[in-house]
Design an enzyme around this catalytic site. Structure first.
Site, PDB file in Angstrom:
ATOM      1  N   GLU A  43       0.818  -1.208   0.000  1.00 28.79           N
ATOM      2  CA  GLU A  43       0.000   0.000   0.000  1.00 28.79           C
ATOM      3  C   GLU A  43       0.855   1.262   0.000  1.00 28.79           C
ATOM      4  O   GLU A  43       1.960   1.293   0.546  1.00 28.79           O
ATOM      5  CB  GLU A  43      -0.916   0.004   1.233  1.00 28.79           C
TER       6      GLU A  43
ATOM      7  N   SER B 179       2.344   4.530   1.150  1.00 32.98           N
ATOM      8  CA  SER B 179       2.718   4.820   2.525  1.00 32.98           C
ATOM      9  C   SER B 179       2.582   6.300   2.845  1.00 32.98           C
ATOM     10  O   SER B 179       3.264   7.139   2.249  1.00 32.98           O
ATOM     11  CB  SER B 179       4.161   4.381   2.788  1.00 32.98           C
TER      12      SER B 179
ATOM     13  N   ASP C  41      -4.223 -15.179  -6.346  1.00 29.70           N
ATOM     14  CA  ASP C  41      -4.484 -16.271  -7.288  1.00 29.70           C
ATOM     15  C   ASP C  41      -5.989 -16.361  -7.553  1.00 29.70           C
ATOM     16  O   ASP C  41      -6.806 -15.811  -6.824  1.00 29.70           O
ATOM     17  CB  ASP C  41      -3.928 -17.607  -6.775  1.00 29.70           C
TER      18      ASP C  41
ATOM     19  N   HIS D  82      -8.233 -18.771  -7.401  1.00 28.46           N
ATOM     20  CA  HIS D  82      -9.097 -19.414  -6.408  1.00 28.46           C
ATOM     21  C   HIS D  82      -9.512 -18.423  -5.332  1.00 28.46           C
ATOM     22  O   HIS D  82     -10.698 -18.300  -5.002  1.00 28.46           O
ATOM     23  CB  HIS D  82      -8.374 -20.612  -5.781  1.00 28.46           C
TER      24      HIS D  82
ATOM     25  N   ARG E 200     -17.887 -10.107  -2.237  1.00 26.79           N
ATOM     26  CA  ARG E 200     -17.919  -8.662  -2.439  1.00 26.79           C
ATOM     27  C   ARG E 200     -18.712  -8.218  -3.659  1.00 26.79           C
ATOM     28  O   ARG E 200     -19.089  -7.040  -3.741  1.00 26.79           O
ATOM     29  CB  ARG E 200     -16.484  -8.122  -2.514  1.00 26.79           C
TER      30      ARG E 200
END
Length: 300
Positions: free
Chosen positions: A120, A122, A211, A213, A222
């Site tokens: 992320e 910073s 990945d 899966h 979501r």
């Protein structure tokens, strides 16, 4: 959508200089590569890189299961078999890396999916942009009276206007104070301390690699209609990308995950009793009020 000039220049350069490769290429995903898809008022999702395709899923499955898959006549049938029977490892052979710009409160929901690699932006080293998520009027809702973590009716008129005014004013005031705190001519506070005054609707950015899966698990939760709107629109944008990347796997995901339902043993028993013509009520179903409501939604 707000790409920085540097980000846009990087994207333009990458798209202008395609490279030859011997690796697997998914034509559908190539169309998304290095393009930023707008989400919300200042956010975006863009594909940075990917690995594998539908064929890679089948390749891994056939190595793993050998002769056990020879009865499956084609790749699409094999993929549907794997999805239907919850075989996860072959889908892990495909990976996707995204660059996402999103409000901090959405990021805090997103990061609960701990099966991805994340880096992320910073705020200890850099100064966050003056960009905040302000919902459109049609997405300003009252608290739901039946769901403690959901929305109720849309607010209208003066109520909605007051909410928007508060959100905009608080965001602006917090950022003004943030700038004062970090300004060398002002307080000169360390950035890692000044950031704590910022609101949760300010935008952050990250690189997110996952990945297939685990991506499907993320999307199942979501992109669902019950998910919070602000994260759901990101999931829906990713769904469109994934459907172009691995169309057979995504179709199986739609059929066996997104479009399917899960019922408890009590629900199955009640459904069987109903099919026999028996009158079933919450009182004789052995379910809580919430379970009964969810059951009614399933069979409606």
């Amino acid at each position: 959508m707000s790409l920085s000039p540097e980000q846009q220049a990087e994207i333009d350069e990458l798209r202008a200089n395609p490279q030859p490769t011997l690796r697997v290429v998914a034509p559908g995903m190539e169309g998304h590569l290095y393009k930023a898809r707008p989400v919300l008022d200042h956010g975006f999702v863009r594909v940075v890189d990917y690995m594998g395709d539908d064929a890679a899923i089948c390749q891994a499955a056939r190595v793993s299961y050998g002769k056990g898959t020879k009865s499956v006549q084609n790749d699409e049938g094999l993929i549907r078999y794997l999805m239907r029977h919850w075989h996860s490892t072959p889908f892990e052979m495909c990976e996707l890396k995204l660059h996402v710009k999103l409000p901090v409160f959405v990021a805090r929901q997103w990061i609960r999916h701990r099966t991805a690699n994340v880096n992320e932006y910073s705020a200890r080293y850099s100064i966050l942009d003056r960009e905040f998520y302000i919902p459109a009027p049609e997405h300003i809702n009252a608290q739901s009276v039946v769901n403690n973590q959901g929305r109720g009716d849309v607010l209208e008129g003066e109520e909605a206007a007051r909410v928007l005014e508060i959100l905009k004013a608080d965001s602006a005031r917090c950022y003004d104070n943030y700038q004062t705190l970090i300004d060398a001519d002002g307080v000169g506070l360390a950035r890692e301390l000044a950031r704590m005054n910022l609101p949760a609707n300010i935008y952050t950015q990250w690189y997110w690699k996952v990945d297939l899966h685990n991506l499907f698990h993320f999307l199942r939760l979501r992109a669902d209609a019950h998910a919070q709107y602000e994260i759901r629109v990101y999931a829906e944008a990713i769904c469109e990308m994934v459907s172009d990347w691995v169309p057979a796997a995504y179709k199986a995901f739609e059929d066996y995950r997104m479009g399917s339902v899960t019922m408890s043993a009590q629900m199955v028993d009640c459904l069987r009793r109903m099919l026999k013509g028996e009158t079933v009520t919450q009182e004789n179903a052995g379910m809580s009020a919430r379970e009964w409501r969810e059951f009614q939604e399933v069979i409606a």
